[in-house]
Write a protein that holds these residues in place. Sequence first.
Motif, PDB file in Angstrom:
ATOM      1  N   THR A  76     -30.605 -20.896  30.860  1.00 23.92           N
ATOM      2  CA  THR A  76     -29.677 -19.803  30.551  1.00 23.92           C
ATOM      3  C   THR A  76     -30.383 -18.666  29.831  1.00 23.92           C
ATOM      4  OG1 THR A  76     -27.860 -21.395  30.394  1.00 23.92           O
ATOM      5  CG2 THR A  76     -27.531 -19.236  29.393  1.00 23.92           C
ATOM      6  N   SER A  77     -31.251 -18.988  28.872  1.00 24.52           N
ATOM      7  CA  SER A  77     -31.959 -17.951  28.121  1.00 24.52           C
ATOM      8  C   SER A  77     -32.891 -17.154  29.021  1.00 24.52           C
ATOM      9  CB  SER A  77     -32.740 -18.594  26.976  1.00 24.52           C
ATOM     10  OG  SER A  77     -33.463 -17.622  26.265  1.00 24.52           O
ATOM     11  N   LEU A  78     -33.651 -17.844  29.864  1.00 24.53           N
ATOM     12  CA  LEU A  78     -34.585 -17.147  30.750  1.00 24.53           C
ATOM     13  C   LEU A  78     -33.860 -16.298  31.788  1.00 24.53           C
ATOM     14  CD1 LEU A  78     -37.232 -19.974  31.271  1.00 24.53           C
ATOM     15  CD2 LEU A  78     -37.548 -17.843  30.013  1.00 24.53           C
ATOM     16  N   ASP A  79     -32.784 -16.842  32.349  1.00 22.04           N
ATOM     17  CA  ASP A  79     -32.030 -16.077  33.355  1.00 22.04           C
ATOM     18  C   ASP A  79     -31.415 -14.816  32.738  1.00 22.04           C
ATOM     19  OD1 ASP A  79     -32.696 -17.925  35.253  1.00 22.04           O
ATOM     20  OD2 ASP A  79     -30.796 -19.029  35.151  1.00 22.04           O
ATOM     21  N   GLY A  80     -30.863 -14.939  31.533  1.00 25.79           N
ATOM     22  CA  GLY A  80     -30.276 -13.769  30.883  1.00 25.79           C
ATOM     23  C   GLY A  80     -31.307 -12.702  30.570  1.00 25.79           C
ATOM     24  N   THR A  81     -32.474 -13.116  30.098  1.00 28.00           N
ATOM     25  CA  THR A  81     -33.525 -12.150  29.802  1.00 28.00           C
ATOM     26  C   THR A  81     -34.025 -11.473  31.075  1.00 28.00           C
ATOM     27  OG1 THR A  81     -34.208 -13.476  27.898  1.00 28.00           O
ATOM     28  CG2 THR A  81     -35.772 -11.862  28.716  1.00 28.00           C
ATOM     29  N   ARG A  82     -34.169 -12.245  32.143  1.00 28.13           N
ATOM     30  CA  ARG A  82     -34.631 -11.659  33.398  1.00 28.13           C
ATOM     31  C   ARG A  82     -33.626 -10.635  33.930  1.00 28.13           C
ATOM     32  NH1 ARG A  82     -38.542 -12.807  36.791  1.00 28.13           N
ATOM     33  NH2 ARG A  82     -39.065 -14.698  35.632  1.00 28.13           N
ATOM     34  N   ARG A  83     -32.359 -10.926  33.839  1.00 33.20           N
ATOM     35  CA  ARG A  83     -31.357  -9.966  34.322  1.00 33.20           C
ATOM     36  C   ARG A  83     -31.427  -8.663  33.531  1.00 33.20           C
ATOM     37  NH1 ARG A  83     -28.062 -14.633  34.773  1.00 33.20           N
ATOM     38  NH2 ARG A  83     -27.195 -14.240  32.707  1.00 33.20           N
ATOM     39  N   VAL A  84     -31.586  -8.749  32.225  1.00 38.87           N
ATOM     40  CA  VAL A  84     -31.651  -7.545  31.395  1.00 38.87           C
ATOM     41  C   VAL A  84     -32.888  -6.719  31.731  1.00 38.87           C
ATOM     42  CG1 VAL A  84     -31.916  -6.709  29.034  1.00 38.87           C
ATOM     43  CG2 VAL A  84     -30.271  -8.516  29.534  1.00 38.87           C
ATOM     44  N   LEU A  85     -34.033  -7.373  31.814  1.00 41.05           N
ATOM     45  CA  LEU A  85     -35.280  -6.640  32.065  1.00 41.05           C
ATOM     46  C   LEU A  85     -35.306  -6.039  33.464  1.00 41.05           C
ATOM     47  CD1 LEU A  85     -37.912  -9.001  30.387  1.00 41.05           C
ATOM     48  CD2 LEU A  85     -36.856  -6.941  29.453  1.00 41.05           C
ATOM     49  N   ALA A  98     -43.034  -6.377  29.668  1.00 38.43           N
ATOM     50  CA  ALA A  98     -42.192  -7.461  29.181  1.00 38.43           C
ATOM     51  C   ALA A  98     -41.773  -8.382  30.319  1.00 38.43           C
ATOM     52  CB  ALA A  98     -40.957  -6.898  28.471  1.00 38.43           C
ATOM     53  N   LEU A  99     -41.533  -7.792  31.491  1.00 39.54           N
ATOM     54  CA  LEU A  99     -41.156  -8.600  32.648  1.00 39.54           C
ATOM     55  C   LEU A  99     -42.318  -9.495  33.088  1.00 39.54           C
ATOM     56  CD1 LEU A  99     -38.669  -9.001  34.424  1.00 39.54           C
ATOM     57  CD2 LEU A  99     -39.576  -7.287  35.978  1.00 39.54           C
ATOM     58  N   ALA A 100     -43.548  -8.966  32.997  1.00 39.65           N
ATOM     59  CA  ALA A 100     -44.715  -9.789  33.328  1.00 39.65           C
ATOM     60  C   ALA A 100     -44.878 -10.939  32.336  1.00 39.65           C
ATOM     61  CB  ALA A 100     -45.970  -8.921  33.339  1.00 39.65           C
ATOM     62  N   GLU A 147     -35.415 -14.758  24.112  1.00 41.33           N
ATOM     63  CA  GLU A 147     -34.335 -14.037  23.443  1.00 41.33           C
ATOM     64  C   GLU A 147     -34.868 -12.837  22.662  1.00 41.33           C
ATOM     65  OE1 GLU A 147     -32.465 -17.005  21.123  1.00 41.33           O
ATOM     66  OE2 GLU A 147     -31.199 -17.746  22.772  1.00 41.33           O
ATOM     67  N   THR A 148     -36.058 -12.973  22.062  1.00 45.08           N
ATOM     68  CA  THR A 148     -36.645 -11.852  21.335  1.00 45.08           C
ATOM     69  C   THR A 148     -36.896 -10.674  22.266  1.00 45.08           C
ATOM     70  OG1 THR A 148     -37.684 -13.364  19.753  1.00 45.08           O
ATOM     71  CG2 THR A 148     -38.595 -11.150  19.908  1.00 45.08           C
ATOM     72  N   MET A 149     -37.441 -10.934  23.431  1.00 46.41           N
ATOM     73  CA  MET A 149     -37.665  -9.843  24.388  1.00 46.41           C
ATOM     74  C   MET A 149     -36.350  -9.262  24.885  1.00 46.41           C
ATOM     75  SD  MET A 149     -41.018 -10.740  26.714  1.00 46.41           S
ATOM     76  CE  MET A 149     -40.345 -12.243  27.404  1.00 46.41           C
ATOM     77  N   ARG A 150     -35.360 -10.106  25.118  1.00 42.40           N
ATOM     78  CA  ARG A 150     -34.072  -9.605  25.591  1.00 42.40           C
ATOM     79  C   ARG A 150     -33.408  -8.719  24.538  1.00 42.40           C
ATOM     80  NH1 ARG A 150     -31.813 -14.116  26.452  1.00 42.40           N
ATOM     81  NH2 ARG A 150     -30.383 -14.272  24.706  1.00 42.40           N
ATOM     82  N   TRP A 151     -33.411  -9.142  23.301  1.00 46.18           N
ATOM     83  CA  TRP A 151     -32.787  -8.345  22.232  1.00 46.18           C
ATOM     84  C   TRP A 151     -33.548  -7.043  22.004  1.00 46.18           C
ATOM     85  CZ3 TRP A 151     -32.647 -13.292  18.747  1.00 46.18           C
ATOM     86  CH2 TRP A 151     -31.632 -14.137  19.207  1.00 46.18           C
ATOM     87  N   ALA A 152     -34.887  -7.110  22.074  1.00 46.95           N
ATOM     88  CA  ALA A 152     -35.669  -5.883  21.912  1.00 46.95           C
ATOM     89  C   ALA A 152     -35.381  -4.891  23.036  1.00 46.95           C
ATOM     90  CB  ALA A 152     -37.158  -6.221  21.864  1.00 46.95           C
TER      91      ALA A 152
END
Length: 255
Positions: A76-85, A98-100, A147-152
Motif C-alpha cells: 500500500t505504501s509503495l503503490d501510494g507513493t508511485r501514484r503521487v510521483l 525520486a521516481l528512480a 512515505e517520506t518521498m510521498r509526503w515531500a
Amino acid sequence: MEILGVLLGVALLLGLGVVVLVVIGLVKAARAVGEKVERQEAKARRAVENVTLKAKSYTQTGPQGQISAVRLGLRTSLDGTRRVLEGAVGQDGQLGEALALLGRLDAHAAELDGELRMLEREPDAGRVAAKLPELRERAERITHSAETMRWAAQDRMHRFAADELGRLSRECEDEAGALRHWDTVSGASGTASAAGDSAGAGGGAGAAREAAGARRGLTDGRGGRPSAEELLGLADPVAKLAQRLRKPTTGPSAG
C-alpha cells in the motif's frame, strides 16, 4: 528490354521494402499490445493479492495474520507513493529522481515480499517467530522511506500551488488597478482644472487691480504721473484764483 528489367527490379525492391515495413509495424503493434495486456494482468493480479492479504490480515490470527498485514502495508505504501510521483512528474521534472529511487526501493520491497511469502508457508512456528521481527523491521524502513518521498512530493506540489496562486492574485490586483484607471485620471484632471480656475481668478483680480490703479492715475493726476498744471507751475495760481472767486463781494453792486 534492359530498361524493362530495371523497372521490374525497382518495383520488386519497393514492394519488398513495403512488406518489410508492414511486418515491422505489425510486430511493434503486437509487442505494444502484449505489454499493455501484461501490465493490465499484473495490475489485476496485484489487486487480487491485495484483497486476499487484507482478508487474511483481518481473519487470520497469530504470525500468519501478522505476515499478511506486513505485506499489505508494504504494498500500500509503495503503490501510494508511485501514484503521487507519476501523477506529478509531468509538471515537475525533479520528481523523476525520486521516481528512480522509488524503483530501487520497490526492488528491495519485492525481495522482502518474496521472503515474507516463503515465511508464510513455513510450517515451523519457531522459525516464523524468530524471522518475523527482522522482516517487519525491514518492511518498516522501506515503508518509511516511501512515505517520506510521498509526503515531500505532496508538500512540494502544495508549495508550488501556493506560490502560483500568490503570483496570480498579484497579477489580478494589478489588472484590476489598470481597469480602474479612470479614477486616477478624473482626480488629476479635477485637480488641474481647480488649479487653473484659481489661477485664472487670481489673474483676473490682479488685472482688475492694475486696471483700477491705472484709471486712478489717469483721472486724479497721481499714481506716479505729474499733472499738466504741475508741469507748467500753474497749480498754486489757479487755486488762489478759485478761492477769490468764491469770496462774496461787498461793493456797491451788492446793494
